[in-house]
Design a protein around this motif. Structure first.
Motif, PDB file in Angstrom:
ATOM      1  N   ILE A  93      -2.264  -1.500 -96.394  1.00  0.00           N
ATOM      2  CA  ILE A  93      -3.311  -1.438 -97.419  1.00  0.00           C
ATOM      3  C   ILE A  93      -4.634  -1.821 -96.757  1.00  0.00           C
ATOM      4  CG2 ILE A  93      -4.160  -2.482 -99.570  1.00  0.00           C
ATOM      5  CD1 ILE A  93      -1.124  -3.017-100.183  1.00  0.00           C
ATOM      6  N   PHE A  94      -5.683  -1.073 -97.050  1.00  0.00           N
ATOM      7  CA  PHE A  94      -7.012  -1.391 -96.530  1.00  0.00           C
ATOM      8  C   PHE A  94      -7.922  -1.775 -97.683  1.00  0.00           C
ATOM      9  CE2 PHE A  94      -5.180   0.970 -93.101  1.00  0.00           C
ATOM     10  CZ  PHE A  94      -5.743   0.433 -91.965  1.00  0.00           C
ATOM     11  N   GLY A  95      -8.627  -2.893 -97.510  1.00  0.00           N
ATOM     12  CA  GLY A  95      -9.561  -3.347 -98.534  1.00  0.00           C
ATOM     13  C   GLY A  95     -10.898  -3.700 -97.916  1.00  0.00           C
ATOM     14  N   LYS A  96     -11.957  -3.550 -98.717  1.00  0.00           N
ATOM     15  CA  LYS A  96     -13.297  -3.901 -98.271  1.00  0.00           C
ATOM     16  C   LYS A  96     -13.807  -5.062 -99.114  1.00  0.00           C
ATOM     17  CE  LYS A  96     -16.124  -0.482 -96.926  1.00  0.00           C
ATOM     18  NZ  LYS A  96     -16.088  -0.542 -95.487  1.00  0.00           N
ATOM     19  N   VAL A  97     -14.375  -6.060 -98.438  1.00  0.00           N
ATOM     20  CA  VAL A  97     -14.938  -7.224 -99.123  1.00  0.00           C
ATOM     21  C   VAL A  97     -16.427  -7.288 -98.792  1.00  0.00           C
ATOM     22  CG1 VAL A  97     -14.838  -9.732 -99.407  1.00  0.00           C
ATOM     23  CG2 VAL A  97     -12.742  -8.456 -98.847  1.00  0.00           C
ATOM     24  N   ASN A  98     -17.257  -7.104 -99.806  1.00  0.00           N
ATOM     25  CA  ASN A  98     -18.708  -7.199 -99.625  1.00  0.00           C
ATOM     26  C   ASN A  98     -19.067  -8.682 -99.594  1.00  0.00           C
ATOM     27  OD1 ASN A  98     -21.534  -7.434-100.162  1.00  0.00           O
ATOM     28  ND2 ASN A  98     -21.535  -5.350-100.955  1.00  0.00           N
ATOM     29  N   VAL A  99     -19.527  -9.174 -98.430  1.00  0.00           N
ATOM     30  CA  VAL A  99     -19.784 -10.612 -98.272  1.00  0.00           C
ATOM     31  C   VAL A  99     -20.948 -11.098 -99.132  1.00  0.00           C
ATOM     32  CG1 VAL A  99     -18.747 -10.748 -95.981  1.00  0.00           C
ATOM     33  CG2 VAL A  99     -21.198 -10.298 -96.193  1.00  0.00           C
ATOM     34  N   ASP A 100     -21.866 -10.213 -99.477  1.00  0.00           N
ATOM     35  CA  ASP A 100     -22.980 -10.615-100.336  1.00  0.00           C
ATOM     36  C   ASP A 100     -22.511 -10.840-101.769  1.00  0.00           C
ATOM     37  OD1 ASP A 100     -24.801 -10.545 -98.264  1.00  0.00           O
ATOM     38  OD2 ASP A 100     -25.375  -8.468 -98.647  1.00  0.00           O
ATOM     39  N   GLU A 101     -21.555 -10.034-102.216  1.00  0.00           N
ATOM     40  CA  GLU A 101     -21.059 -10.145-103.594  1.00  0.00           C
ATOM     41  C   GLU A 101     -19.878 -11.108-103.710  1.00  0.00           C
ATOM     42  OE1 GLU A 101     -20.164  -6.104-104.668  1.00  0.00           O
ATOM     43  OE2 GLU A 101     -22.270  -5.499-104.503  1.00  0.00           O
ATOM     44  N   GLU A 102     -19.156 -11.296-102.619  1.00  0.00           N
ATOM     45  CA  GLU A 102     -17.939 -12.121-102.641  1.00  0.00           C
ATOM     46  C   GLU A 102     -18.042 -13.250-101.616  1.00  0.00           C
ATOM     47  OE1 GLU A 102     -15.759 -11.735-104.998  1.00  0.00           O
ATOM     48  OE2 GLU A 102     -16.664  -9.868-105.721  1.00  0.00           O
ATOM     49  N   ALA A 103     -19.074 -14.058-101.760  1.00  0.00           N
ATOM     50  CA  ALA A 103     -19.319 -15.151-100.813  1.00  0.00           C
ATOM     51  C   ALA A 103     -18.157 -16.152-100.774  1.00  0.00           C
ATOM     52  CB  ALA A 103     -20.626 -15.869-101.164  1.00  0.00           C
ATOM     53  N   VAL A 104     -17.481 -16.338-101.892  1.00  0.00           N
ATOM     54  CA  VAL A 104     -16.354 -17.276-101.948  1.00  0.00           C
ATOM     55  C   VAL A 104     -15.240 -16.832-100.995  1.00  0.00           C
ATOM     56  CG1 VAL A 104     -14.515 -18.170-103.459  1.00  0.00           C
ATOM     57  CG2 VAL A 104     -16.872 -18.069-104.283  1.00  0.00           C
ATOM     58  N   LEU A 105     -14.929 -15.547-101.006  1.00  0.00           N
ATOM     59  CA  LEU A 105     -13.881 -15.034-100.104  1.00  0.00           C
ATOM     60  C   LEU A 105     -14.335 -15.106 -98.649  1.00  0.00           C
ATOM     61  CD1 LEU A 105     -12.564 -11.918-102.064  1.00  0.00           C
ATOM     62  CD2 LEU A 105     -11.455 -14.151-101.794  1.00  0.00           C
ATOM     63  N   ALA A 106     -15.601 -14.780 -98.394  1.00  0.00           N
ATOM     64  CA  ALA A 106     -16.124 -14.846 -97.022  1.00  0.00           C
ATOM     65  C   ALA A 106     -16.047 -16.283 -96.504  1.00  0.00           C
ATOM     66  CB  ALA A 106     -17.559 -14.333 -96.982  1.00  0.00           C
ATOM     67  N   LEU A 107     -16.368 -17.231 -97.348  1.00  0.00           N
ATOM     68  CA  LEU A 107     -16.313 -18.645 -96.965  1.00  0.00           C
ATOM     69  C   LEU A 107     -14.876 -19.091 -96.718  1.00  0.00           C
ATOM     70  CD1 LEU A 107     -18.246 -21.043 -96.606  1.00  0.00           C
ATOM     71  CD2 LEU A 107     -17.771 -21.657 -98.983  1.00  0.00           C
ATOM     72  N   LYS A 108     -13.986 -18.672 -97.599  1.00  0.00           N
ATOM     73  CA  LYS A 108     -12.573 -19.056 -97.486  1.00  0.00           C
ATOM     74  C   LYS A 108     -11.988 -18.609 -96.150  1.00  0.00           C
ATOM     75  CE  LYS A 108      -8.125 -18.672 -99.727  1.00  0.00           C
ATOM     76  NZ  LYS A 108      -7.379 -18.259-100.903  1.00  0.00           N
ATOM     77  N   TYR A 109     -12.365 -17.415 -95.698  1.00  0.00           N
ATOM     78  CA  TYR A 109     -11.826 -16.895 -94.442  1.00  0.00           C
ATOM     79  C   TYR A 109     -12.777 -17.098 -93.273  1.00  0.00           C
ATOM     80  CZ  TYR A 109      -7.870 -15.542 -97.059  1.00  0.00           C
ATOM     81  OH  TYR A 109      -6.752 -15.615 -97.838  1.00  0.00           O
ATOM     82  N   GLN A 110     -13.761 -17.980 -93.471  1.00  0.00           N
ATOM     83  CA  GLN A 110     -14.692 -18.405 -92.405  1.00  0.00           C
ATOM     84  C   GLN A 110     -15.328 -17.221 -91.699  1.00  0.00           C
ATOM     85  OE1 GLN A 110     -12.076 -20.953 -90.184  1.00  0.00           O
ATOM     86  NE2 GLN A 110     -12.392 -22.657 -91.577  1.00  0.00           N
ATOM     87  N   ILE A 111     -15.845 -16.281 -92.489  1.00  0.00           N
ATOM     88  CA  ILE A 111     -16.508 -15.111 -91.937  1.00  0.00           C
ATOM     89  C   ILE A 111     -17.924 -15.513 -91.549  1.00  0.00           C
ATOM     90  CG2 ILE A 111     -17.203 -12.726 -92.366  1.00  0.00           C
ATOM     91  CD1 ILE A 111     -14.099 -13.289 -92.390  1.00  0.00           C
ATOM     92  N   MET A 112     -18.190 -15.539 -90.238  1.00  0.00           N
ATOM     93  CA  MET A 112     -19.491 -15.966 -89.731  1.00  0.00           C
ATOM     94  C   MET A 112     -20.379 -14.787 -89.358  1.00  0.00           C
ATOM     95  SD  MET A 112     -19.315 -19.124 -90.035  1.00  0.00           S
ATOM     96  CE  MET A 112     -18.050 -20.286 -90.407  1.00  0.00           C
ATOM     97  N   SER A 113     -19.765 -13.681 -88.983  1.00  0.00           N
ATOM     98  CA  SER A 113     -20.541 -12.483 -88.654  1.00  0.00           C
ATOM     99  C   SER A 113     -19.740 -11.265 -89.109  1.00  0.00           C
ATOM    100  CB  SER A 113     -20.855 -12.417 -87.163  1.00  0.00           C
ATOM    101  OG  SER A 113     -19.668 -12.377 -86.414  1.00  0.00           O
ATOM    102  N   ILE A 114     -20.451 -10.180 -89.316  1.00  0.00           N
ATOM    103  CA  ILE A 114     -19.798  -8.969 -89.806  1.00  0.00           C
ATOM    104  C   ILE A 114     -20.179  -7.787 -88.934  1.00  0.00           C
ATOM    105  CG2 ILE A 114     -19.453  -9.677 -92.209  1.00  0.00           C
ATOM    106  CD1 ILE A 114     -22.120  -8.343 -92.884  1.00  0.00           C
ATOM    107  N   PRO A 115     -19.352  -6.746 -88.872  1.00  0.00           N
ATOM    108  CA  PRO A 115     -18.074  -6.667 -89.576  1.00  0.00           C
ATOM    109  C   PRO A 115     -17.017  -7.579 -88.961  1.00  0.00           C
ATOM    110  CG  PRO A 115     -18.349  -4.767 -88.130  1.00  0.00           C
ATOM    111  CD  PRO A 115     -19.620  -5.560 -88.073  1.00  0.00           C
TER     112      PRO A 115
END
Length: 108
Positions: free
Chosen positions: A53-75
């Motif tokens: 399964i492939f999913g896209k997470v927009n870090v601007d709209e879903e900051a909580v998920l980006a923070l949870k997975y420690q996303i520091m840079s994109i993609p």
């Protein structure tokens, strides 16, 4: 199957509850490498339908998920299996690199 848009509202159902490996593409509209990553992800979603399964997470709209997975840079691509974090790749990834990430977890 198309790439799923992942939000905090459907994350538990679509990612944590998934029976297949899930590749999450953390991205943003303003990110040029993210726009280059997108067609690769979309092609793989079609090619590996029923297997991954492939999913896209927009870090601007879903900051909580980006923070949870420690996303520091994109993609950043994160691979999950049975709701557990398995693998991560930062920066633009080729089709082959993404397939390698998926194959590493399938061997478990």
């Amino acid at each position: 199957m198309a790439v799923i848009t992942i939000t905090k509202d459907n994350f538990e159902n679509e990612v944590l509850g998934a029976k297949l490996p899930v590749v999450l593409d953390f991205w943003a509209e303003w990110c040029a490498p993210c726009k280059m990553q997108s067609p690769v992800i979309e092609a793989l979603a079609e090619e590996l339908e029923g297997k991954v399964i492939f999913g896209k997470v927009n870090v601007d709209e879903e900051a909580v998920l980006a923070l949870k997975y420690q996303i520091m840079s994109i993609p950043t691509l994160v691979v999950m299996k049975y709701g557990l974090f398995q693998n991560r790749a930062v920066g633009l990834q080729t089709r082959e690199e993404i397939i390698d990430m998926i194959e590493q977890i399938k061997e478990d």
